[in-house]
Design a protein around this motif. Structure first.
Motif, short mmCIF file in Angstrom:
data_model
loop_
_atom_site.label_atom_id
_atom_site.label_comp_id
_atom_site.label_asym_id
_atom_site.label_seq_id
_atom_site.Cartn_x
_atom_site.Cartn_y
_atom_site.Cartn_z
N PRO A 48 33.39 41.32 46.27
CA PRO A 48 33.49 42.62 46.07
C PRO A 48 34.38 42.99 44.81
O PRO A 48 35.08 42.19 44.39
CB PRO A 48 34.57 42.92 47.18
N ALA A 49 33.84 43.99 44.13
CA ALA A 49 34.25 44.30 42.83
C ALA A 49 35.71 44.76 42.68
O ALA A 49 36.20 45.76 43.94
CB ALA A 49 33.76 45.57 42.13
N LYS A 50 36.60 44.07 42.14
CA LYS A 50 38.19 44.48 42.08
C LYS A 50 38.29 45.87 41.07
O LYS A 50 38.24 45.56 39.84
CB LYS A 50 39.14 43.43 41.71
N ILE A 51 38.59 46.94 41.75
CA ILE A 51 39.03 48.06 40.62
C ILE A 51 40.34 48.47 40.82
O ILE A 51 40.86 48.81 41.76
CB ILE A 51 37.91 49.23 41.30
N ALA A 52 40.91 48.67 39.56
CA ALA A 52 42.39 49.12 39.33
C ALA A 52 42.20 50.53 39.15
O ALA A 52 41.64 51.10 38.26
CB ALA A 52 43.01 48.26 38.64
N VAL A 53 42.98 51.47 39.94
CA VAL A 53 43.10 52.89 39.61
C VAL A 53 44.56 53.27 39.21
O VAL A 53 45.63 52.80 39.96
CB VAL A 53 42.87 53.84 40.95
N LEU A 54 44.81 53.57 38.04
CA LEU A 54 46.20 53.90 37.38
C LEU A 54 46.25 55.53 37.43
O LEU A 54 45.34 56.00 36.62
CB LEU A 54 46.28 53.25 36.07
#
Length: 56
Positions: A48-54
């Motif tokens: 699964p892709a690791k996506i960071a939301v800032l």
């Protein structure tokens, strides 16, 4: 008809011994193996892709 068979056999065996004929027969098998190998590697590496939301 026997002359045709003799000539056909001579030409056939001469072509079988040529490197181009051997490559023509073996290359599709090798390419199929490479394509299937790449597909298998890509299936194993699906994480699964690791996506960071800032945001504030």
């Amino acid at each position: 008809m026997t002359k045709f068979k003799i000539i056909f056999k001579q030409v056939f065996f001469k072509n079988i011994k040529s490197p181009a004929y051997i490559i023509m027969i073996i290359m599709p098998i090798i390419l199929l193996g490479v394509v299937l190998g790449i597909g298998k590697l890509m299936d194993q590496s699906t994480e699964p892709a690791k996506i960071a939301v800032l945001s504030q």
